[in-house]
Design an enzyme around this catalytic site. Structure first.
Site, PDB file in Angstrom:
ATOM      1  N   LYS A   1       5.670 -47.852 -62.689  1.00 57.63           N
ATOM      2  CA  LYS A   1       5.396 -46.607 -62.072  1.00 57.63           C
ATOM      3  C   LYS A   1       4.268 -47.658 -60.893  1.00 57.63           C
ATOM      4  O   LYS A   1       3.416 -48.078 -61.786  1.00 57.63           O
ATOM      5  CB  LYS A   1       4.545 -45.681 -62.749  1.00 57.63           C
ATOM      6  CG  LYS A   1       5.592 -44.530 -61.461  1.00 57.63           C
ATOM      7  CD  LYS A   1       4.978 -43.224 -62.752  1.00 57.63           C
ATOM      8  CE  LYS A   1       4.772 -41.785 -61.655  1.00 57.63           C
ATOM      9  NZ  LYS A   1       4.340 -40.561 -62.647  1.00 57.63           N
TER      10      LYS A   1
HETATM   11  O1  G3P Z   1       5.579 -36.527 -61.159  1.00 51.23           O
HETATM   12  C1  G3P Z   1       4.158 -36.273 -60.560  1.00 51.23           C
HETATM   13  C2  G3P Z   1       2.972 -35.412 -61.754  1.00 51.23           C
HETATM   14  O2  G3P Z   1       2.482 -35.576 -62.715  1.00 51.23           O
HETATM   15  C3  G3P Z   1       1.573 -34.914 -60.935  1.00 51.23           C
HETATM   16  O3  G3P Z   1       2.185 -33.640 -61.030  1.00 51.23           O
HETATM   17  O4  G3P Z   1       1.891 -31.106 -60.991  1.00 51.23           O
HETATM   18  O5  G3P Z   1      -0.036 -32.672 -61.432  1.00 51.23           O
HETATM   19  O6  G3P Z   1       1.324 -31.890 -59.250  1.00 51.23           O
HETATM   20  P1  G3P Z   1       0.581 -32.174 -60.357  1.00 51.23           P
END
Ligand code: G3P
Length: 217
Positions: free
Chosen positions: A87
């Site tokens: 990633k």
């Molecule tokens: O896959 C990306 C993710 O981990 C971010 O998610 O909910 O932290 O915006 P969030």
């Protein structure tokens, strides 16, 4: 549409895997820290533990932000297990690193994507996956799903093979709408997957079936 779970929590990964519909896992440094996984060695071991639970791709994020550092870390991550996808953040050095990895047969997930232009660049560099963060766009009053639709259109226009991995998915409607638009993959919390099976008419219908069965037996 593939379902990835967005967590570093092994119990939740096992639970999703047991459901039989899990295609992979995404993690990021914040999710690792949330599980208390710190230190390079522990982090690497944790990636291997995740790979041993699931059959599909497991995204492991580089911490370096310079080209050389990203290449070094990415090569180390890719060596860990053949399910690992490296990633890489959508920054200038990241685009160069994605191109390098693509030329050297290492699969990548371009993360922190918030615009169609960034997604186009990631595809040009040969990313395996691109991760537009739809929830975080919604958080700032910008339509995350519109971005998924724009990327779908652009990739289809030119036959880019980069998979659209809708990330920062927060709930079931994100999943359903991403499926309608044609995202290749979605990654979200366990609740966004398990929430899909819930319907009150299913529950009341089943209750009735069981009551009627009991009456005749
Ligand atoms: O896959 C990306 C993710 O981990 C971010 O998610 O909910 O932290 O915006 P969030």
């Amino acid at each position: 549409m593939k379902f990835f779970i967005d967590t570093a929590n092994l119990d939740q990964i096992r639970e999703a895997q047991d459901l039989g519909v899990l295609d992979g896992v995404t993690t990021n440094p914040s999710l690792m820290a949330k599980e208390g996984i710190t230190g390079r060695n522990n982090i690497l071991k944790h990636y291997v533990a995740i790979c041993n639970i699931v059959d599909g791709d497991v995204s492991a994020e580089v911490i370096a932000t310079d080209f050389k550092g990203m290449v070094k870390e990415g090569e180390e991550l890719a060596e860990l297990h053949d399910q690992i996808v490296v990633k890489v953040p959508m920054i200038k050095e990241g685009v160069k690193a994605i191109k390098y990895f693509s030329d050297h047969g290492i699969r990548t997930n371009c993360t922190l994507v918030f615009s169609a232009g960034q997604a186009l660049l990631a595809a040009k560099a040969g990313a395996t996956y691109v991760s537009p963060f739809i929830g975080r766009l919604d958080d700032i009053s910008t339509d995350g799903l519109e971005l998924i639709a724009d990327i779908r259109l652009i990739y289809d226009n030119y036959g880019f093979e980069t998979k659209i991995l809708a990330a920062s998915v927060r709930h079931t409607m994100h999943v359903i709408n991403c499926a309608k638009i044609g995202a290749d993959v979605m990654t979200g919390p366990l609740s966004s997957i398990e929430g899909l099976l819930k319907h009150p008419l299913t529950d009341s219908g089943l209750k009735q079936f069981l009551e009627d069965y009991k009456k005749g037996n």
